[in-house]
Design a protein around this motif. Structure first.
Motif, PDB file in Angstrom:
ATOM      1  N   THR A 149      43.164  43.298   0.752  1.00  0.00           N
ATOM      2  CA  THR A 149      43.931  43.495  -0.375  1.00  0.00           C
ATOM      3  C   THR A 149      45.173  42.805  -0.071  1.00  0.00           C
ATOM      4  O   THR A 149      45.872  42.396  -0.793  1.00  0.00           O
ATOM      5  N   HIS A 150      45.754  43.234   1.233  1.00  0.00           N
ATOM      6  CA  HIS A 150      47.165  42.556   1.590  1.00  0.00           C
ATOM      7  C   HIS A 150      47.076  41.047   1.377  1.00  0.00           C
ATOM      8  O   HIS A 150      48.065  40.742   0.881  1.00  0.00           O
ATOM      9  N   GLU A 151      46.269  40.476   1.847  1.00  0.00           N
ATOM     10  CA  GLU A 151      45.994  38.940   1.789  1.00  0.00           C
ATOM     11  C   GLU A 151      46.055  38.663   0.390  1.00  0.00           C
ATOM     12  O   GLU A 151      46.623  37.664  -0.121  1.00  0.00           O
ATOM     13  N   GLY A 152      45.391  39.372  -0.469  1.00  0.00           N
ATOM     14  CA  GLY A 152      45.291  39.035  -2.119  1.00  0.00           C
ATOM     15  C   GLY A 152      46.497  39.249  -2.610  1.00  0.00           C
ATOM     16  O   GLY A 152      46.921  38.494  -3.497  1.00  0.00           O
ATOM     17  N   ASN A 153      47.252  40.379  -2.389  1.00  0.00           N
ATOM     18  CA  ASN A 153      48.498  40.692  -2.918  1.00  0.00           C
ATOM     19  C   ASN A 153      49.762  39.398  -2.251  1.00  0.00           C
ATOM     20  O   ASN A 153      50.370  38.992  -3.509  1.00  0.00           O
ATOM     21  N   ASN A 154      49.712  39.135  -1.171  1.00  0.00           N
ATOM     22  CA  ASN A 154      50.354  38.072  -0.767  1.00  0.00           C
ATOM     23  C   ASN A 154      50.303  36.702  -1.659  1.00  0.00           C
ATOM     24  O   ASN A 154      51.011  35.980  -2.109  1.00  0.00           O
ATOM     25  N   CYS A 155      49.032  36.651  -1.629  1.00  0.00           N
ATOM     26  CA  CYS A 155      48.651  35.339  -2.438  1.00  0.00           C
ATOM     27  C   CYS A 155      48.942  35.242  -3.837  1.00  0.00           C
ATOM     28  O   CYS A 155      49.647  34.118  -4.260  1.00  0.00           O
ATOM     29  N   GLU A 156      48.791  36.324  -4.548  1.00  0.00           N
ATOM     30  CA  GLU A 156      49.332  36.513  -5.943  1.00  0.00           C
ATOM     31  C   GLU A 156      50.638  36.441  -5.947  1.00  0.00           C
ATOM     32  O   GLU A 156      51.349  35.982  -6.912  1.00  0.00           O
ATOM     33  N   GLN A 157      51.525  37.003  -5.263  1.00  0.00           N
ATOM     34  CA  GLN A 157      52.873  37.038  -5.270  1.00  0.00           C
ATOM     35  C   GLN A 157      53.444  35.540  -5.036  1.00  0.00           C
ATOM     36  O   GLN A 157      54.387  35.286  -5.941  1.00  0.00           O
TER      37      GLN A 157
END
Length: 547
Positions: free
Chosen positions: A208-216
């Motif tokens: 989920t960290h990677e997903g949040n980074n991608c969204e930001q």
């Protein structure tokens, strides 16, 4: 000692496995350096994995790969430390970014079923159980939604957490041991490296960290259609599984390949450079591993960024320091380079004259034509390494990312000049930094800090006076070469003691010797010897005083 017993008892099996792998690849010196010499005897049966004459960096890379994800990630972090390691080491460790061996689908099937809540073949319109790619932490699968969108499913390898936690505990203990016992290696701040490793691994164990980074990042480029960031499908994503949009593009291998596919290499290079430097200088959240596999050429000459598992963040202070050093390189100002390097390093006693000469030689190496950012930063890191100016980990990661990105840009356009492309952006950012609004905000912050310090001053003064009156004030004073001074004083004291004892015996024996008074050529012998010794002592004293 008690801590060592606890650590080795808790993770003894893993520690023995690590030592055996290091021995198998001919790295016994590393085992001794880490304080694991007792385990050398236990690993005598381990044979070298390869009879071919591998270099020491190649053996270390192979050993790290054999030890698993924790050590692969540690090697990747070391590969960013060009300020500490020679290019032979960093270039070899950089190969750890290559693909790992794949796990069969049967090994992952139960975990994927549990995370999705059902069979992926039913949840998705199409799911290919043959992995598209494999890395040390996860595997990638192609799939398609019922609505028609092409997606990829990133699956974390099972059973990683327990092994990684044990590895991090051991590495933290070993780093503390090395830092305490070896002042030379303490300069490299191994404990700080292990802390950076632990943070990176904790993030990668939770997709989920990677997903949040991608969204930001995607949110910040939402108004730039020439830059594409994959969409995250959160309804199917979790800590161990990430579903995101598939970007159909090609990896930038060389300009001819791009031209054959109908792409404009120079235009892609300009767009890619502006996008990446916007991440660094404006957003201060950037893709930390922009190698060719993570930067795609998309239709319409768009640039796509994928895999945000490793990102870097910059503080406003770091961003301003980077602007200063880029401006100093572009305008050939050695003073700006020296002052920034000193601000980055923890060196307390640098040779300023030598450092200023090295900075000028660094600028002369860059020439006066097109400036290559990757070469400039590589030379700057080499200069830092030569003068033992270790950079903070966040800057080492940034420099590695910039060098990697510059290499990709030159694959798109061999004649690309990043400084010329980015000059308008750099000028605008510098103007913003010294604009009236920015200056007013900095003055307000400075005033607030001064007021806070003023509030704390009376209490600090009262505490100081109280300790002075009670005789409780301690001072920690560091005197350079104190050990040499103590040895010199000890030698002087011994010499003085011998001289005093000798003089006492001489004074006591003198009357008896004068009475005996043997003669040499009718001259009393002992008065003659006494006079010669006195003259020699005076000459020796004069020479020592002059020295």
């Amino acid at each position: 000692m008690l801590k060592m017993v606890f650590v080795t008892a808790r993770d003894r099996a893993r520690l023995a496995e690590i030592s055996a792998v290091l021995i198998r690849y001919g790295l016994q010196d590393v085992v001794r350096l880490l304080g694991l010499s007792p385990l050398l005897a236990a690993g005598k049966g381990a044979q070298q994995a390869d009879d071919s004459p591998l270099s020491l960096p190649e053996r270390l890379r192979a050993a790290l790969e054999a030890l698993g994800p924790t050590f692969v990630k540690f090697g990747q972090i070391l590969a960013t430390r060009s300020d500490l390691l020679d290019t032979d080491w960093t270039s070899e460790l950089d190969k750890l970014h290559s693909q790992a061996s794949t796990l069969p689908w049967q090994t992952l099937a139960d975990q994927v079923h549990a995370d999705l809540g059902g069979d992926p073949q039913q949840i998705f319109a199409q799911f290919d159980t043959q992995p598209l790619a494999a890395a040390s932490m996860a595997q990638i699968y192609r799939a398609r939604l019922h609505s028609g969108e092409a997606i990829i499913v990133k699956v974390l390898r099972p059973g990683l957490a327990k092994t990684i936690q044990a590895d991090v505990r051991l590495l933290r203990y070993l780093a503390e041991t090395v830092e305490q016992q070896s002042p030379a290696l303490a300069h490299y701040r191994p404990v700080q490296m292990v802390q950076a490793l632990a943070t990176a691994l904790n993030h990668e164990l939770d997709l989920t960290h990677e997903g949040n980074n991608c969204e930001q990042v995607a949110r910040r480029f939402s108004e730039q259609p020439e830059v594409k960031i994959p969409k995250i499908y959160w309804q199917w994503s979790s800590k161990r599984l990430l579903v995101q949009e598939f970007l159909p593009g090609i990896e930038p291998e060389n300009p001819q390949q791009l031209a054959n596919a109908g792409f404009d290499g120079p235009l892609l290079a300009q767009r890619g450079a502006r996008a990446f430097m916007r991440m660094v200088l404006e957003h201060r959240l950037y893709h930390a591993d922009p190698h060719p596999g993570n930067v795609m050429a998309l239709d319409g000459n768009r640039v796509g960024f994928i895999d945000f598992g490793m990102v870097g963040q910059l503080s406003a202070t770091r961003r301003n320091q980077l602007l200063r050093v880029l401006q100093a390189i572009a305008e050939r100002q050695s003073e700006g380079i020296v002052s920034t390097l000193l601000a980055w390093s923890d060196s307390h006693n640098p040779d300023m004259q030598d450092l200023e000469l090295a900075a000028q030689n660094f600028l002369d190496k860059q020439g006066f034509g097109t400036l290559t950012l990757g070469k400039a930063l590589t030379d700057l890191l080499a200069m830092s390494r030569e003068h033992q100016l270790a950079l903070p980990p966040d800057l080492a990661l940034l420099f590695k990312a910039l060098i990697t990105a510059d290499g990709v840009l030159h694959r798109l356009d061999p004649d690309f000049d990043i400084i010329r492309t980015l000059k308008p952006m750099l000028q605008q950012l510098m103007l913003q930094r010294y604009a009236p609004k920015a200056l007013r905000q900095r003055m307000l912050a400075l005033g607030a800090d001064a007021l806070d310090a003023g509030d704390e001053l009376p209490q600090s003064l009262r505490l100081l006076l109280r300790r002075l009156t009670r005789g409780q004030l301690n001072a920690d004073i560091n005197v350079n070469n104190l050990s040499q001074l103590s040895k010199a004083l000890e030698r002087a004291a011994v010499t003085l003691a011998i001289a005093i004892v000798t003089a006492a015996f001489a004074l006591g024996l003198a009357p008896y010797l004068m009475q005996a008074s043997p003669q040499l050529w009718s001259v009393p012998l002992f008065p003659l010897l006494g006079g010669l010794v006195c003259i020699a002592g005076i000459v020796l004293l004069v020479l020592r005083l002059r020295r």
